[in-house]
Design a protein around this motif. Sequence first.
Motif, PDB file in Angstrom:
ATOM      1  N   GLY A  63     -33.279  19.546  52.133  1.00 61.09           N
ATOM      2  CA  GLY A  63     -33.469  20.697  52.792  1.00 61.09           C
ATOM      3  C   GLY A  63     -32.544  21.042  53.550  1.00 61.09           C
ATOM      4  O   GLY A  63     -31.414  20.580  53.885  1.00 61.09           O
ATOM      5  N   PRO A  64     -32.759  21.960  54.839  1.00 60.18           N
ATOM      6  CA  PRO A  64     -31.739  22.546  55.901  1.00 60.18           C
ATOM      7  C   PRO A  64     -31.124  21.324  56.490  1.00 60.18           C
ATOM      8  O   PRO A  64     -29.827  21.461  56.892  1.00 60.18           O
ATOM      9  N   GLU A  65     -31.907  20.213  56.878  1.00 62.05           N
ATOM     10  CA  GLU A  65     -31.128  19.136  57.541  1.00 62.05           C
ATOM     11  C   GLU A  65     -30.000  18.308  56.794  1.00 62.05           C
ATOM     12  O   GLU A  65     -28.825  17.831  57.402  1.00 62.05           O
ATOM     13  N   GLY A  66     -29.889  18.665  55.440  1.00 68.81           N
ATOM     14  CA  GLY A  66     -28.836  18.289  54.730  1.00 68.81           C
ATOM     15  C   GLY A  66     -27.410  18.787  54.723  1.00 68.81           C
ATOM     16  O   GLY A  66     -26.392  18.459  54.117  1.00 68.81           O
ATOM     17  N   ASP A  67     -27.490  19.948  55.327  1.00 67.43           N
ATOM     18  CA  ASP A  67     -26.292  20.714  55.442  1.00 67.43           C
ATOM     19  C   ASP A  67     -24.949  20.021  56.116  1.00 67.43           C
ATOM     20  O   ASP A  67     -25.372  19.504  57.001  1.00 67.43           O
ATOM     21  N   GLY A  68     -24.100  19.929  55.538  1.00 66.95           N
ATOM     22  CA  GLY A  68     -22.854  19.435  56.234  1.00 66.95           C
ATOM     23  C   GLY A  68     -22.653  17.968  55.379  1.00 66.95           C
ATOM     24  O   GLY A  68     -21.693  17.223  55.782  1.00 66.95           O
ATOM     25  N   THR A  69     -23.455  17.358  54.596  1.00 68.64           N
ATOM     26  CA  THR A  69     -23.534  16.250  54.224  1.00 68.64           C
ATOM     27  C   THR A  69     -22.365  16.215  53.041  1.00 68.64           C
ATOM     28  O   THR A  69     -22.189  17.122  52.287  1.00 68.64           O
ATOM     29  N   LEU A  70     -21.392  15.038  53.292  1.00 68.94           N
ATOM     30  CA  LEU A  70     -20.695  15.144  52.286  1.00 68.94           C
ATOM     31  C   LEU A  70     -20.663  13.831  51.237  1.00 68.94           C
ATOM     32  O   LEU A  70     -21.055  12.642  51.708  1.00 68.94           O
ATOM     33  N   VAL A  71     -20.503  14.096  49.657  1.00 69.42           N
ATOM     34  CA  VAL A  71     -20.769  12.770  49.072  1.00 69.42           C
ATOM     35  C   VAL A  71     -19.455  13.100  47.923  1.00 69.42           C
ATOM     36  O   VAL A  71     -18.602  13.950  48.018  1.00 69.42           O
ATOM     37  N   VAL A  72     -19.074  12.255  47.233  1.00 68.18           N
ATOM     38  CA  VAL A  72     -18.050  12.252  45.931  1.00 68.18           C
ATOM     39  C   VAL A  72     -19.005  12.136  44.739  1.00 68.18           C
ATOM     40  O   VAL A  72     -19.775  11.147  44.338  1.00 68.18           O
ATOM     41  N   ALA A  73     -18.555  12.926  43.802  1.00 72.01           N
ATOM     42  CA  ALA A  73     -18.846  13.021  42.261  1.00 72.01           C
ATOM     43  C   ALA A  73     -17.869  12.529  41.414  1.00 72.01           C
ATOM     44  O   ALA A  73     -16.685  13.218  41.577  1.00 72.01           O
ATOM     45  N   GLY A  74     -18.057  12.416  39.919  1.00 70.10           N
ATOM     46  CA  GLY A  74     -17.133  12.196  39.088  1.00 70.10           C
ATOM     47  C   GLY A  74     -17.263  13.483  37.968  1.00 70.10           C
ATOM     48  O   GLY A  74     -16.459  13.559  37.107  1.00 70.10           O
TER      49      GLY A  74
END
Length: 394
Positions: free
Chosen positions: A266-277
Amino acid sequence: MQPTKTLFAAALAATFATTAPLAAQDTIKIGHIGVASGFLKSYGEPSNVAVDIAVEEINAAGGINGKPIELIRYDTGSDPKQAAVAARSLGRDDEVLAIAGPFSSGEASVALNDADRLKILMLPTSSSAPGLTEGRKYGWRLTEDEHKQFGRLLAAMKEKGLPMATAEIVYVSDEVVANAAGTKLYPELLSAAGVEVGDPIPVQWKTFDMSAQVANIVQSNPDIVAVAALPESASKLIAELDRQGYEGRVIGSQIFSDPNVVELFGPEGDGTLVVAGFWKGRTEQASNFNEKFVALANERGIHKLGAHHSDAQAYDTIYLIKQLMEAAGTTGDPAKLEEERQAIADQMEGVIFSGILGDNICFDGHDAELPGYIIEITGGEWTKFAEAPADACE
């Protein structure tokens, strides 16, 4: 545990100029150890869709060496012990030529032992625990380990000048990859990057109330909170961090880098950084796969906003097996089972493969060298923050 057997060739009878049932020697038997039940269902089941897309495409284009793939799938129920049972059943009873899967690192760590005993190529489709294929002869993986990918995330953050002087780590203690990431990988790489790190904070997969753990985090007020958890657990943590007023940034490795988290967080997730392949916009083929995958998954009642890199890896794994079998001249003749299994496995030495994950993919040891894509959730969208090219193979 019951096998789900899928023979795509039957629907393509005209393509292969026959209406009679296909005999064993008229198909190329490939095993797939997947997940369709248990706690990993929501992550593993979409990968089954990706495998089915690849098999259907290959069969529609003429199969492998003129013969259709006969896919034999076993559901592990998310149980590593059942992954071992599946490997033995596929190898001894079903006499498959190669095996795609298992899905998770926990399952693969057990089943890869059986692959070596049976002398059959096994390619796990999602497992990313560091060192999983070390010492294996028949186990390879078209995945990138967590250590390298999380290191790329930290490097991208540093390059962009994001605040990262201090960090706290939260991890799910009863999930294999999350536990390893939270207790070993994250502390090591964060410290190496010059980040001051607190003692890792364990939670369990079924933990509902994380208020106490989050209260301690908010009190220390770190620049970043590194989360090692599957999406549902990560979402509960992010929601609680927001409720208690944390204003720093949440980061994670490949464990919860699923496009569906933009809805889940949801909106709380904005700014979250992850890495994907996997990045859907890398090539036209990657984009086409993503569209086809989303459509078929939703048709099967599996809500997906986009393909996870595990799905892309599963898809490319089938195409890699096809390449190996074509190079080995595989016939599917039961009388040549052991000979053809070995010939397929031998083709992995020095192989170069191009697919939706990347071009000219090589293997360093028994692990593929893949690119990394740093993803930021921005305005409820899955966006590319940065990318790192695949490392060269020695």
